[in-house]
Design a protein around this motif. Structure first.
Motif, PDB file in Angstrom:
ATOM      1  N   VAL A   1      -1.352  -8.140 -27.831  1.00 42.08           N
ATOM      2  CA  VAL A   1      -1.501  -9.310 -28.697  1.00 42.08           C
ATOM      3  C   VAL A   1      -0.762  -9.042 -30.001  1.00 42.08           C
ATOM      4  CG1 VAL A   1      -3.715 -10.045 -27.725  1.00 42.08           C
ATOM      5  CG2 VAL A   1      -3.701  -8.544 -29.728  1.00 42.08           C
ATOM      6  N   GLU A   2      -0.347 -10.127 -30.639  1.00 44.80           N
ATOM      7  CA  GLU A   2       0.313 -10.040 -31.944  1.00 44.80           C
ATOM      8  C   GLU A   2      -0.733 -10.376 -32.998  1.00 44.80           C
ATOM      9  OE1 GLU A   2       3.240  -9.072 -34.486  1.00 44.80           O
ATOM     10  OE2 GLU A   2       3.476  -9.013 -32.318  1.00 44.80           O
ATOM     11  N   HIS A   3      -1.128  -9.375 -33.780  1.00 51.25           N
ATOM     12  CA  HIS A   3      -2.158  -9.528 -34.800  1.00 51.25           C
ATOM     13  C   HIS A   3      -1.512  -9.807 -36.150  1.00 51.25           C
ATOM     14  CE1 HIS A   3      -5.475  -8.317 -37.476  1.00 51.25           C
ATOM     15  NE2 HIS A   3      -6.245  -8.698 -36.467  1.00 51.25           N
ATOM     16  N   GLU A   4      -2.093 -10.723 -36.893  1.00 48.38           N
ATOM     17  CA  GLU A   4      -1.542 -11.135 -38.187  1.00 48.38           C
ATOM     18  C   GLU A   4      -1.405  -9.975 -39.166  1.00 48.38           C
ATOM     19  OE1 GLU A   4      -2.853 -14.058 -41.879  1.00 48.38           O
ATOM     20  OE2 GLU A   4      -3.719 -14.371 -39.907  1.00 48.38           O
ATOM     21  N   LEU A   5      -2.372  -9.095 -39.180  1.00 50.21           N
ATOM     22  CA  LEU A   5      -2.387  -7.987 -40.126  1.00 50.21           C
ATOM     23  C   LEU A   5      -1.742  -6.716 -39.563  1.00 50.21           C
ATOM     24  CD1 LEU A   5      -3.311  -6.811 -42.851  1.00 50.21           C
ATOM     25  CD2 LEU A   5      -5.540  -6.378 -41.801  1.00 50.21           C
ATOM     26  N   TYR A   6      -2.066  -6.372 -38.318  1.00 48.97           N
ATOM     27  CA  TYR A   6      -1.664  -5.091 -37.758  1.00 48.97           C
ATOM     28  C   TYR A   6      -0.394  -5.136 -36.912  1.00 48.97           C
ATOM     29  CZ  TYR A   6      -6.349  -3.736 -39.152  1.00 48.97           C
ATOM     30  OH  TYR A   6      -7.474  -3.495 -39.871  1.00 48.97           O
ATOM     31  N   GLY A   7       0.114  -6.323 -36.649  1.00 46.99           N
ATOM     32  CA  GLY A   7       1.275  -6.426 -35.773  1.00 46.99           C
ATOM     33  C   GLY A   7       0.851  -6.341 -34.320  1.00 46.99           C
ATOM     34  N   GLU A   8       1.642  -5.680 -33.505  1.00 50.13           N
ATOM     35  CA  GLU A   8       1.374  -5.606 -32.076  1.00 50.13           C
ATOM     36  C   GLU A   8       0.230  -4.635 -31.777  1.00 50.13           C
ATOM     37  OE1 GLU A   8       4.627  -5.821 -28.937  1.00 50.13           O
ATOM     38  OE2 GLU A   8       4.112  -3.689 -28.945  1.00 50.13           O
ATOM     39  N   LEU A   9      -0.782  -5.133 -31.084  1.00 48.46           N
ATOM     40  CA  LEU A   9      -1.889  -4.303 -30.617  1.00 48.46           C
ATOM     41  C   LEU A   9      -1.810  -4.224 -29.103  1.00 48.46           C
ATOM     42  CD1 LEU A   9      -4.862  -5.761 -32.719  1.00 48.46           C
ATOM     43  CD2 LEU A   9      -3.469  -3.749 -33.226  1.00 48.46           C
TER      44      LEU A   9
ATOM     45  N   LEU B   1      -8.606 -12.570 -30.163  1.00 52.32           N
ATOM     46  CA  LEU B   1      -8.075 -12.527 -31.524  1.00 52.32           C
ATOM     47  C   LEU B   1      -6.946 -13.530 -31.722  1.00 52.32           C
ATOM     48  CD1 LEU B   1      -7.778  -8.648 -31.976  1.00 52.32           C
ATOM     49  CD2 LEU B   1      -9.534 -10.148 -32.942  1.00 52.32           C
ATOM     50  N   THR B   2      -6.384 -14.032 -30.611  1.00 54.34           N
ATOM     51  CA  THR B   2      -5.163 -14.836 -30.683  1.00 54.34           C
ATOM     52  C   THR B   2      -5.286 -16.149 -29.910  1.00 54.34           C
ATOM     53  OG1 THR B   2      -4.279 -13.607 -28.803  1.00 54.34           O
ATOM     54  CG2 THR B   2      -3.669 -12.812 -31.014  1.00 54.34           C
ATOM     55  N   ASN B   3      -6.478 -16.736 -29.936  1.00 56.32           N
ATOM     56  CA  ASN B   3      -6.706 -18.011 -29.246  1.00 56.32           C
ATOM     57  C   ASN B   3      -6.310 -17.915 -27.773  1.00 56.32           C
ATOM     58  OD1 ASN B   3      -7.623 -20.679 -29.169  1.00 56.32           O
ATOM     59  ND2 ASN B   3      -5.571 -21.493 -29.547  1.00 56.32           N
ATOM     60  N   GLY B   4      -6.513 -16.767 -27.180  1.00 56.31           N
ATOM     61  CA  GLY B   4      -6.253 -16.569 -25.762  1.00 56.31           C
ATOM     62  C   GLY B   4      -4.820 -16.226 -25.399  1.00 56.31           C
ATOM     63  N   ILE B   5      -3.905 -16.276 -26.349  1.00 55.63           N
ATOM     64  CA  ILE B   5      -2.499 -15.974 -26.066  1.00 55.63           C
ATOM     65  C   ILE B   5      -2.314 -14.454 -26.057  1.00 55.63           C
ATOM     66  CG2 ILE B   5      -0.108 -16.178 -26.850  1.00 55.63           C
ATOM     67  CD1 ILE B   5      -0.947 -18.810 -28.239  1.00 55.63           C
ATOM     68  N   HIS B   6      -1.722 -13.950 -24.972  1.00 57.74           N
ATOM     69  CA  HIS B   6      -1.455 -12.515 -24.885  1.00 57.74           C
ATOM     70  C   HIS B   6      -0.368 -12.249 -23.858  1.00 57.74           C
ATOM     71  CE1 HIS B   6      -4.632 -13.468 -21.991  1.00 57.74           C
ATOM     72  NE2 HIS B   6      -4.296 -12.403 -21.287  1.00 57.74           N
ATOM     73  N   LEU B   7       0.113 -11.035 -23.879  1.00 57.18           N
ATOM     74  CA  LEU B   7       1.114 -10.579 -22.911  1.00 57.18           C
ATOM     75  C   LEU B   7       0.479  -9.534 -22.016  1.00 57.18           C
ATOM     76  CD1 LEU B   7       4.137  -9.856 -25.294  1.00 57.18           C
ATOM     77  CD2 LEU B   7       3.841 -11.866 -23.850  1.00 57.18           C
ATOM     78  N   HIS B   8       1.026  -9.434 -20.820  1.00 51.62           N
ATOM     79  CA  HIS B   8       0.698  -8.311 -19.949  1.00 51.62           C
ATOM     80  C   HIS B   8       2.012  -7.672 -19.537  1.00 51.62           C
ATOM     81  CE1 HIS B   8      -3.570  -8.732 -19.389  1.00 51.62           C
ATOM     82  NE2 HIS B   8      -3.444 -10.009 -19.053  1.00 51.62           N
ATOM     83  N   THR B   9       2.047  -6.354 -19.564  1.00 51.42           N
ATOM     84  CA  THR B   9       3.138  -5.645 -18.932  1.00 51.42           C
ATOM     85  C   THR B   9       2.680  -5.415 -17.498  1.00 51.42           C
ATOM     86  OG1 THR B   9       3.621  -4.494 -21.009  1.00 51.42           O
ATOM     87  CG2 THR B   9       4.640  -3.613 -19.000  1.00 51.42           C
TER      88      THR B   9
END
Length: 173
Positions: A102-110, A140-148
């Protein structure tokens, strides 16, 4: 009871000898210390360069071995209730879910390591999620995320995306 460095070397030795993940609780019981001491030990080992990954099942050494197939990232969006369905769709094409990002506003990529390869892994992950009070990273991201994901045939990626899109899970932007 083993002390600091000796205990950390024993942790690495156990991880090298095992193909299965070992939980912090199991290590804590084995070494007669708290789970938090083991978490700290693993943090020190990682900082010293040990390739230890944390999965839903516990700690594993990142085995540097030639993997077969293809690796890609897919963008998805769904609520927590569709998590198991999403994982099952991906695995139904013989793929592995390596991680969630996920892309976090404060921490960047988690990034959270998953390494889900089969139905048993899904069940274990979902059971751990239900028993914990933790939120999914995607929350944390309204359900938007990536999977590798890792898959075997070049055509599998299109099939996975089509199946996720059919269920309204593939992120369309």
């Amino acid at each position: 009871m083993l002390e600091g460095e000796e205990r950390r070397q024993a942790i690495v030795a156990r991880l090298k000898a095992s193909n299965l993940a070992i939980s912090a609780s199991k290590f804590a019981e084995e070494f007669g210390v708290s789970r938090q001491v083991i978490v700290g030990d693993v943090a020190l080992l990682r900082a010293a360069g040990e390739e230890i990954i944390a999965t839903a099942r516990g700690y594993k050494l990142e085995k540097i071995a030639p993997e077969t197939g293809y690796v890609a990232k897919i963008a998805v969006q769904h609520g927590k209730e569709a998590t198991q369905e999403e994982l099952e769709i991906i695995l139904s094409f013989g793929a592995e879910v390596i991680d969630v990002i996920v892309e976090h506003e404060l921490y960047g990529e988690l990034v959270g390591s998953l390494h889900i390869r089969n139905q048993e892994d899904i069940q274990r992950f979902m059971e751990k999620y239900r028993k914990s009070k933790a939120n999914l990273l995607s929350q944390l991201t309204n359900g938007i995320h990536l999977h590798t994901i890792r898959y075997q045939r070049a055509t599998d990626l299109d099939k996975i995306k089509a199946a996720l899109a059919e269920k309204g899970i593939l992120y369309q932007g």
